[in-house]
Design an enzyme around this catalytic site. Structure first.
Site, short mmCIF file in Angstrom:
data_model
loop_
_atom_site.label_atom_id
_atom_site.label_comp_id
_atom_site.label_asym_id
_atom_site.label_seq_id
_atom_site.Cartn_x
_atom_site.Cartn_y
_atom_site.Cartn_z
N SER A 85 8.91 2.03 5.16
CA SER A 85 7.67 1.49 4.77
C SER A 85 7.88 0.56 3.56
O SER A 85 8.84 0.63 2.83
CB SER A 85 7.12 2.79 4.41
OG SER A 85 5.85 2.72 3.56
N TYR B 142 6.07 10.73 -0.33
CA TYR B 142 6.28 9.78 0.82
C TYR B 142 7.33 8.52 0.56
O TYR B 142 8.03 8.14 1.31
CB TYR B 142 4.98 9.15 1.51
CG TYR B 142 4.96 8.10 2.55
CD1 TYR B 142 5.30 8.61 3.83
CD2 TYR B 142 4.93 6.91 2.47
CE1 TYR B 142 5.23 7.82 4.89
CE2 TYR B 142 4.80 6.05 3.68
CZ TYR B 142 5.19 6.65 4.68
OH TYR B 142 5.21 5.61 5.86
#
Length: 247
Positions: free
Chosen positions: A140, A153
């Site tokens: 990501s 995350y």
């Protein structure tokens, strides 16, 4: 590109929805042999009903090493080996301050996002040692930069980038390419289920292109990275972000 993937054995985790589903559909159309894993067995079965070619399905919780090992073994048993692997399964908790992030969310992010990639490569690479191959880990933009209100995350995706670069360096001489793709937010079920969809306009406002990326755009980049002819690309964490990291 069709002929490049034809007959290749390709493993995809998190295949029942989002990037994994779209990628599996494209690869099946190209004539690949697919080994697909997901915790959503109903979603896997629905996907497989629309795919042509040879497909093996298996419920797989990537946070459990035994299940990942079994999924990888299925590739060897069914097709005699493994050419390409995509470690796509992921988890994202709701956006919240670091101060309010729970230990459960932290543990789940690392169990799925980081350990899932680690277990995947641990059991995929042995199937590629004799003939080479390619691995793509889905990280990501949050694995390359700060991600306020996504501390757990972001930490887990930074770890994915580190694992990717380490594996690439370790196995480059065995003709095993390992890369990571680092998308910005994209409207997939993972984003919707985590509550990000409610912030789409706000998130898009910070993108130079002033929109989020379509899942199809992310999958096109995944296919480009995975092309068997793309033989000199390894150890890279490639942002697909509409220009976010250029700011």
């Amino acid at each position: 590109m069709t002929s490049e993937f034809s007959g290749k054995t390709i493993l995809v985790t998190g295949a029942a929805s989002g990037f994994g589903r779209l990628l599996s559909e494209r690869l099946a159309a190209f004539g690949a042999n697919l080994v697909l894993g997901d915790i959503d067995t109903a979603g896997l079965n629905a996907l497989a009903a629309n795919l042509r070619g040879s497909t093996e399905l298996l419920r797989c919780d990537v946070s459990q090493e035994e299940e990942v090992q079994t999924l990888c073994q299925r590739a060897g048993d069914a097709f005699g080996g493994l050419d390409i692997a995509v470690n796509n399964a992921g988890f994202a908790p709701p956006m919240t301050s670091l101060l309010e992030t729970t230990e459960d969310d932290l543990d789940r992010c690392f169990a799925v996002n980081t350990k899932g990639v680690f277990f995947g490569m641990k059991h995929q690479i042995p199937l590629m040692l004799e003939h080479g191959g390619a691995i793509l880990n889905v990280a990501s933009v949050a694995g390359l930069n700060a991600a306020p209100k996504l501390a757990a995350y972001a930490a887990s995706k930074h770890a994915v980038v580190g694992l990717t670069k380490t594996a690439a360096a370790e196995f480059a001489r065995r003709d095993i390419r390992v890369n990571a793709i680092c998308p910005f937010f994209s409207p997939t079920p993972l984003m919707t289920d985590s509550g990000f969809a409610d912030r789409e306009a706000f998130l898009a406002s910070g993108v130079p292109m002033k929109r989020l990326g379509n899942p199809e755009e992310i999958v096109e980049t995944m296919l480009s990275i995975l092309r068997p002819a793309n033989t000199y690309l390894t150890g890279q964490a490639i942002a697909v972000d509409g220009g976010v990291l250029a700011l």
